[in-house]
Design an enzyme around this catalytic site. Structure first.
Site, short mmCIF file in Angstrom:
data_model
loop_
_atom_site.label_atom_id
_atom_site.label_comp_id
_atom_site.label_asym_id
_atom_site.label_seq_id
_atom_site.Cartn_x
_atom_site.Cartn_y
_atom_site.Cartn_z
CE LYS A 80 -3.24 2.36 2.92
NZ LYS A 80 -3.92 2.43 4.19
CB THR A 346 -5.55 5.07 12.61
OG1 THR A 346 -6.74 5.49 12.62
CG2 THR A 346 -4.72 6.45 11.94
#
Lengths: 510, 344
Positions: A80, A346
């Site tokens: 990513k 997160t």
């Protein structure tokens, strides 16, 4: 060591948080005389929090001594390079939040100040043209940066998309190989010492009782230990981050996986798309005051890249965190400690932060008031910093096509965020707190991408002549283009180094 | 005024240092930088530049060798200052060597818990070299894993900086008046700092060696990081003042730890936290915008008699015998390096 040292750590709950904690404690504290026991029940499903991560995850794996390519193979992972945001600033608009920095600083001044000056001189090129991550992501390229690759490739930051259930299974094997013990069982009761109020044991089904010194609550949203037993209240942030539900579904692949997450704003929330080696994870996060569950599911299913291969899984959550992450002899890690929507991936990072701080402040004895206070302070800071960054995405929008967007655009925001937004808006200034996760690149990407970008630039950027400046930036673009040309495709990199050897054993939805 | 004018005035050293740093960036068409230094006392002695000097001087294009020649610069590995219990040496480099991510002093504390009595200073190459009193050549220092500052002749350093500032476009004026868009008042020795309207105040007590130098550097950088159109900078002024306040609070804590009769009774939560957590488990929590390094905090805490009751559990990860052997080997190596360096 004086006092009554912690010798038995009991982790309540498996899943990503539980097994990440078990793996880290078994590896790092095992030689220091600490035993690690994890209790989980196959009868209780896991949320499978976050399939998308941010770059610090590599540090966690490295600290454990995990081979990165093996990890990618075992978890059906892809790489990513950042997140693409669609329709956030306004309908039809798009931008990319890259994990690597923009350009090269010149004369000790941040690159973007020169870019802003050049823009004022009439150059319309976007920031993304100076981001190796952005260029590579849209070209479908990837190369893991190594120390001898030089400073251009060295700018590339990366993380992973992975199957969270496979990651938990992978870490379980790792933790058990380091001495962690797993107990299959359902926690029926939390026993507290009537005098001290501390947790003494967990009572399981079939009359079993597991005693411990330090208890880690990884029971997910339930917060069985930290909330129900220890009474740590929940600090609610839903007035700033009003999304409170999600529906997730996996779908089949449609071509080679792209090396980025996609987040598309919808009428009352947003949709994620996370490409893995064997499937694509999808979800729709929304606010139930503005959208029904049925409509949310309908929107999600209508916007998949391939055919759905799992049943839609509906979740409820409340944005915020525990007033005390560590109460008595109980530490909450993962969803039991709080929840911030996965807009910037997160969730797993906050687990990682909880573990790192626990290891750093690992108590010497069962009562550890100062370590506990510091842990709570640091985790509150972590959550607060991430919260502000997430709110920025909602506040800095021009969308006025739905009541949800009207609310977030007009809502009042924390003073800490207001000050940051004002500074960014005026001339692209940013001062990072020491413990702050997201840096200038991230704040600039979102602010600029959503039309809240700097209106001026630092006068220090006038130190270079216009022709010199123009030439320097042209050189940078040429270097990036050459580097991208030489990189393998994301799929080719996976095929060569870390292609999953067998189908996933479990293909849970996100 | 057709151009934006900044006037830097006050004590000679801060004016020269801030002036040189500003001149490096605040230059070009439409910008005017005027320095109005007060006369430095004839008996002005030395100035200490903290380890950050490498970055500052590199940016100014001042090589250490040229400072050695032009300002009599010599390396400084630690600074001595007064504290409530006498004198303390504050090293710029960590004690011993961290192991597996665990700071050295936890292993040292474990050795004490096992009944040994090693002096922590014996594991500091910086303190051993500093105490030995020799002057290390820069070439030798460059080969050692040490942070170091510079001690320089104050008047000559001012001269070097002033020359650099003027070569970068600043003007020096004896009587510059007050006609400026921004007046930077350098009053290190007073206690008010911030950016208020058209006044940027750089101030703090100058009672810890190296502090004066660092405050000026931080203030100049902070201003440059925010500098915009001087007449329209409300957001920038607020942010500058917020950062300056945070810095002052960090300095205040360190000073209180060193000098307050009872630092444990401090009313400042950030210092209480440092003392409490260090005493509880040997960790020194870091706040935003720290000025002093962990080795300096550690030296100050120990000098004030604040000791960790326990060490980090990760320090238990090596067996007793291995710990003893590691510590004695480190002590021996530090002794050898000290002897060798002083002979070089």
């Amino acid at each position: 060591m004086k006092g009554n040292p912690i010798q038995r750590v009991i982790i309540a709950g498996g899943g990503t948080a539980g097994w990440m904690t078990a793996a880290a404690l078994a590896k790092l504290m095992g030689n220091a005389g600490v035993s690690v026991t994890l209790i989980e029940s196959e009868a209780i499903g896991t949320v499978g929090v976050g399939e998308a991560t941010i770059p610090p995850i590599a540090k966690f794996n490295a600290q454990l001594g995990i081979d990165e390519h093996e990890f990618v193979r075992e978890t059906q992972a892809t790489f990513k390079l950042g997140i693409e945001f669609n329709d956030w600033g306004g309908l039809g608009e798009s931008y990319f939040h890259p994990f690597g920095r923009y350009g090269f600083d010149l004369e000790g001044l941040d690159f973007h100040q020169y870019w802003l000056r050049l823009r004022e001189l009439g150059d319309a090129r976007e920031l993304g043209e100076y981001s190796l991550n952005t260029l590579a992501a849209y070209a479908g390229k990837f190369l893991k940066p190594e120390p001898d690759h030089g400073q251009v490739i060295g700018q590339m930051g990366y993380a992973f998309h992975f199957d969270a259930s496979l990651y938990a299974a992978f870490l379980r094997r790792f933790a058990e190989s380091k001495g962690a013990t797993r107990i299959e069982g359902k926690i029926e009761r939390v026993e507290r010492n009537p005098e001290s109020g501390l947790i003494a044991a967990l009572a399981l089904d079939e009359g079993r009782r597991i005693e411990g010194d330090l208890f880690i609550d990884c029971t997910g949203f339930r917060g069985l230990l930290i909330g129900q037993a220890m009474g740590s209240d929940y600090r609610d942030w839903s007035h700033w981050l009003p999304c409170n539900r999600a529906v997730a579904v996996a779908c089949g692949k449609n071509g080679d996986p792209l090396p980025f997450t996609r987040s598309t704003a919808r009428e009352a929330g947003w949709q994620w798309r996370i490409p893995l080696q064997h499937r694509t994870g999808n979800g729709h996060v929304y606010c139930d005051a503005h959208l029904s569950a049925e409509r949310a599911e309908e929107i999600l299913l209508a916007n998949l890249d391939g055919e759905a291969i799992s049943s839609p899984n509906h979740l409820r959550f409340q944005t915020g965190h525990r007033e005390q992450f560590w109460a008595g002899n109980c530490v909450a890690i993962g969803l039991s400690s709080g929840f911030l929507e996965p807009l910037e991936s997160t969730s797993i990072h906050l687990i990682q932060m909880g573990i790192a701080k626990l290891v750093a402040l690992f108590p010497g004895s069962i009562e550890a008031p100062f370590e506990r206070a510091e842990y709570n302070r640091l985790m509150t800071d972590d959550f607060t910093h991430v919260r502000d960054f997430l709110i920025l995405h909602y506040k800095a929008t021009k969308r006025d096509d739905a009541p949800f967007w009207d609310y977030v655009r007009e809502m009042s925001i924390p003073e800490s965020l207001k000050q940051k937004m004002d500074l960014l808006r005026s001339r692209g200034r940013f001062f990072k707190y020491d413990a702050e996760l997201f840096d200038l690149t991230s704040w600039l990407a979102v602010a600029e991408g959503q039309g809240w970008g700097p209106e001026g630039y630092s006068p220090v950027a006038n130190g270079l002549s216009a022709s010199n400046l123009s030439q320097s930036l042209a050189n940078m673009r040429a270097v990036y283009a050459k580097t991208i040309d030489a990189m393998p495709t994301h799929q080719a990199y996976i095929d060569r180094f870390c292609k999953a050897a067998r189908p996933a054993r479990r293909a849970d939805a996100a | 005024m057709s151009s934006e004018r900044i006037l830097v005035r006050g004590s000679a050293l801060p004016v020269a240092l801030v002036g040189a740093i500003l001149a490096r960036r605040w230059s070009g068409k439409g910008k005017e930088l005027v320095l109005a230094p007060e006369r430095e006392g004839a008996n002005a002695s030395t100035v200490i530049a903290r380890p950050d000097h490498k970055n500052v001087h590199a940016e100014l294009g001042l090589a250490i060798e040229s400072l050695a020649q032009g300002a009599e610069a010599v390396p400084v590995l630690a600074v001595a200052t007064t504290c409530g219990t006498g004198q303390v040496s504050l090293p710029f480099s960590p004690y011993g060597m961290a192991r597996g991510g665990t700071d050295f002093h936890h292993f040292w504390r474990r050795a004490i818990a096992s009944g040994e009595q090693p002096d922590l200073a014996e594991f500091s190459l910086a303190l051993r070299l500093d105490r030995a009193g020799g002057r290390l050549p820069l070439s030798t220092l460059a080969q050692l894993p040490l942070e170091f500052g510079l001690r320089m002749d104050r008047l000559r350093y001012i001269e070097v900086l002033s020359k650099r500032a003027t070569s970068l476009g600043a003007f020096i004026a004896d009587d510059a008046g007050t006609d400026a868009d921004l007046i930077v008042d350098c009053r290190v020795g007073s206690n008010r700092s911030g950016w208020i309207e058209d006044r940027l105040l750089i101030a703090d007590e100058n009672d810890i060696p190296g502090l004066e130098w660092q405050i000026c550097v931080n203030a100049a950088r902070r201003f440059l990081g925010l500098a915009a159109k001087l007449s329209d900078s409300e957001t920038e002024r607020r942010e500058y003042s917020r950062l300056a306040r945070a810095e002052s609070a960090r300095i205040r804590d360190f000073r209180a730890l060193l000098r307050d009769p009872e630092p444990r009774e401090t009313e400042h939560a950030s210092l209480s936290r440092k003392i409490d957590l260090f005493e509880a488990c040997g960790r020194i929590p870091s706040e935003d915008f720290e000025v002093f390094g962990q080795p300096e905090w550690l030296a100050a805490l120990l000098a004030r008699g604040i000791w960790p009751k326990r060490y980090d559990r990760l320090a238990d990860s090596i067996p007793d015998k291995q710990l003893r052997s590691w510590l004695s080997s480190m002590q021996r190596q530090i002794g050898e390096i000290t002897d060798r360096s002083l002979r070089a």
